[in-house]
Design an enzyme around this catalytic site. Structure first.
Site, PDB file in Angstrom:
ATOM      1  N   LYS A 147      31.769  38.090  48.835  1.00  0.00           N
ATOM      2  CA  LYS A 147      31.292  37.467  47.593  1.00  0.00           C
ATOM      3  C   LYS A 147      29.775  37.401  47.533  1.00  0.00           C
ATOM      4  O   LYS A 147      29.186  37.393  46.458  1.00  0.00           O
ATOM      5  CB  LYS A 147      31.832  36.045  47.473  1.00  0.00           C
ATOM      6  CG  LYS A 147      33.296  35.895  47.722  1.00  0.00           C
ATOM      7  CD  LYS A 147      34.117  36.422  46.595  1.00  0.00           C
ATOM      8  CE  LYS A 147      35.585  36.257  46.889  1.00  0.00           C
ATOM      9  NZ  LYS A 147      36.439  36.396  45.744  1.00  0.00           N
TER      10      LYS A 147
HETATM   11  C1  PLP Z   1      38.135  37.194  52.263  1.00  0.00           C
HETATM   12  C2  PLP Z   1      38.729  37.618  50.971  1.00  0.00           C
HETATM   13  N1  PLP Z   1      39.431  38.750  50.926  1.00  0.00           N
HETATM   14  C3  PLP Z   1      39.994  39.177  49.779  1.00  0.00           C
HETATM   15  C4  PLP Z   1      39.883  38.448  48.612  1.00  0.00           C
HETATM   16  C5  PLP Z   1      40.523  38.978  47.367  1.00  0.00           C
HETATM   17  O1  PLP Z   1      39.547  39.499  46.482  1.00  0.00           O
HETATM   18  P1  PLP Z   1      39.838  39.613  44.946  1.00  0.00           P
HETATM   19  O2  PLP Z   1      40.114  38.234  44.452  1.00  0.00           O
HETATM   20  O3  PLP Z   1      38.594  40.191  44.361  1.00  0.00           O
HETATM   21  O4  PLP Z   1      41.008  40.480  44.800  1.00  0.00           O
HETATM   22  C6  PLP Z   1      39.164  37.247  48.614  1.00  0.00           C
HETATM   23  C7  PLP Z   1      38.987  36.421  47.404  1.00  0.00           C
HETATM   24  O5  PLP Z   1      38.615  36.785  46.377  1.00  0.00           O
HETATM   25  C8  PLP Z   1      38.542  36.843  49.806  1.00  0.00           C
HETATM   26  O6  PLP Z   1      37.806  35.748  49.835  1.00  0.00           O
HETATM   27  N1  LIG Z   2      39.540  34.521  46.703  1.00  0.00           N
HETATM   28  C1  LIG Z   2      38.672  33.961  45.758  1.00  0.00           C
HETATM   29  C2  LIG Z   2      39.345  33.498  44.529  1.00  0.00           C
HETATM   30  C3  LIG Z   2      38.430  33.612  43.361  1.00  0.00           C
HETATM   31  O1  LIG Z   2      38.185  34.943  43.130  1.00  0.00           O
HETATM   32  P1  LIG Z   2      37.004  35.512  42.272  1.00  0.00           P
HETATM   33  O2  LIG Z   2      36.679  36.793  42.933  1.00  0.00           O
HETATM   34  O3  LIG Z   2      37.552  35.637  40.918  1.00  0.00           O
HETATM   35  O4  LIG Z   2      35.845  34.580  42.275  1.00  0.00           O
HETATM   36  C4  LIG Z   2      37.789  32.924  46.414  1.00  0.00           C
HETATM   37  O5  LIG Z   2      37.438  33.130  47.535  1.00  0.00           O
HETATM   38  O6  LIG Z   2      37.461  31.911  45.859  1.00  0.00           O
END
Ligand code: PLP
Ligand SMILES: N[C@@H](CCOP(=O)(O)O)C(=O)O
Length: 463
Positions: free
Chosen positions: A112
């Site tokens: 993120k």
């Molecule tokens: C460590 C981790 N892996 C995978 C994901 C999944 O990613 P996305 O929500 O973009 O599919 C998340 C949360 O978003 C995460 O924090």
């Molecule tokens: N896994 C995510 C959930 C939110 O997902 P986002 O990519 O839409 O912000 C988190 O870690 O909070």
């Protein structure tokens, strides 16, 4: 570049407006009006470029006139200067065909950071010329919250209210959010799941009076700028492994479908992606949708991969819209009503041409962790292990390299890693003395009125 809503009833916006808006006023998600396209030569010319230069080239068409190229470069240099690895998102090899794309070298140890470090600077930049105070509301299953708080803590003209599911994030994730004591940071633990928290955020955006009074914005991947920044690392990794001459596959541990949708956009832009492998845990709505056309939410099962414990996957709407736009408003209305809807034939066929999917259970996840640990000494976080398990199960030609997105540092999930491998990873020093700092958060029921009242009492109304 202009952006339109997936529901078709919100104003068309430019990049600056779409970044500050977050969610569209009609409840939809913003997407570019058309996909920029890169020729083979333009992709080949990315070889050898730094991460920042790659980011500037890939993001420039999406930013349009909102920022000059030098300004964009300066923001990227600042954002990625905080990463602990010079390559920002380096590749690590596991065996002759499997690679990891390490996305966890940012300040909060998860992918993120790649988008949120930039988004924090974009907010600051766009707000500097406006007489507006922004109220950012977000929902997190752990990682978005810590990365967004790091990116926004102490910034002028922004308050951030972050909702996380009480007791359902790891201790490191929670402390990364709740020990930040900047006055513009507000942590709310909701008594429910991530899906409840995300629904509350969407409901607040849908309340025109509230959204207008507080100038709401989003840091979740519902905000287009988040996804835009995530497209970059698909190009960066694929070019290092031989694109455009050699197609590359990516396995993506998935919850809200943001990260993997960024890969879809990269493919639409011309990057030769052989397959996007969507890896879910037992909360498998996306696997059922892609393999059987069944997008129906069950109850959320807590797992060792809490960031993927999601049954309402926001960005899936962007894919459905791209494949069959007319169907989306009715599908979303059906999903809001029944928690279930079906993909159209066009959506199923379109998705099948690029995506495959797998549902990975706890045993398969632990096995992948041990395979990486025993074979190449790599300690994986559980989410990455879900991705790797799906990558190893994928049916692809032998000469296609498969890159698993390593979405978090293993130390964020020390208990699960220790259970599977016997190794307890230590926290990198850049996160500081997390366990010595005092926490601050408030627990609220997962209901709209108490959460809105809480925010209204603390947020700064629109100037
Ligand atoms: C460590 C981790 N892996 C995978 C994901 C999944 O990613 P996305 O929500 O973009 O599919 C998340 C949360 O978003 C995460 O924090
Ligand atoms: N896994 C995510 C959930 C939110 O997902 P986002 O990519 O839409 O912000 C988190 O870690 O909070």
């Amino acid at each position: 570049m202009h952006y339109v809503s997936t529901r078709g009833a919100a104003p068309r916006l430019d990049f600056e407006q779409v970044t500050l808006a977050g969610l569209a006023a009609d409840g939809g998600l913003y997407v570019p009006e058309s996909w920029p396209s890169f020729s083979r030569d333009e992709i080949a010319a990315l070889a050898g470029l730094s991460y920042v230069e790659t980011a500037v080239r890939v993001m420039r068409p999406f930013v349009g006139d909102a920022l000059g190229e030098d300004d964009l470069r300066a923001l990227c240099t600042q954002a990625y200067g905080r990463f602990a690895h010079l390559a920002v998102t380096p590749l690590a090899q596991l065996d002759e065909r499997h690679w990891l794309l390490e996305l966890f070298h940012g300040p909060t140890l998860a992918f993120k950071d790649v988008a949120l470090q930039l988004l924090g600077l974009l907010f600051e930049r766009f707000l500097s010329s406006r007489d507006t105070h922004l109220t950012v509301i977000g929902a997190t299953s752990g990682d978005t919250g810590s990365a967004a708080i790091d990116a926004l803590a102490g910034r002028a003209k922004v308050d951030i209210f972050m909702l996380h599911p009480h007791g359902r994030v790891s201790d490191v994730q929670r402390r990364q959010m709740t020990t930040v004591r900047a006055p513009n940071v507000h942590n709310i633990a909701v008594e429910g799941t991530f899906d409840d928290a995300q629904a509350l955020v969407k409901a607040m955006f849908a309340d025109a009076g509230f959204a207008g009074r507080f100038s709401l914005s989003a840091v979740n991947s519902i905000n287009w700028a988040r996804l835009m920044a995530q497209i970059v690392y698909y190009f960066y990794a694929a070019v290092r492994l031989g694109a455009p001459e050699r197609p590359v596959a990516f396995a993506v541990p998935t919850g809200n479908f943001g990260d993997v949708f960024a890969g879809y956009v990269a493919a639409k832009m011309g990057l030769p992606i052989a397959k996007l492998i969507v890896a879910t845990n037992v909360n498998d709505i996306l696997h059922r949708a892609l393999s059987a056309g069944d997008y129906s939410a069950g109850t959320v099962t807590p797992t060792a991969t809490p960031s993927m414990d999601i049954q309402v996957s926001s960005n899936f709407e962007r894919l459905l819209f791209d494949l069959d736009p007319e169907a989306v408003p009715d599908q979303m209305a059906a999903f809001a009503r029944d928690k279930a809807m079906r993909l159209t034939e066009r959506q199923r066929a379109g998705a099948a041409s690029l995506f495959s999917s797998a549902r990975i259970d706890a045993d398969e996840m632990a096995l992948a962790m041990r395979w990486a640990c025993d074979g190449s000494g790599q300690i994986l976080d559980p989410h990455t292990a879900v991705g790797l398990a799906a990558a190893r199960a994928a049916q692809l030609p032998q000469d296609v390299p498969i890159v698993t997105l390593a979405t978090a540092h293993p130390a964020k999930f020390r208990d699960a890693v220790e259970r599977a491998t016997g190794v307890r990873p230590s926290l990198p020093s850049r996160v500081g003395a997390l366990f010595e700092r005092e926490e601050k958060f408030d627990v609220l029921p997962a209901e709209l009125n108490p959460v809105m009242t809480y925010i209204a009492e603390r947020a700064t109304p629109r100037a």
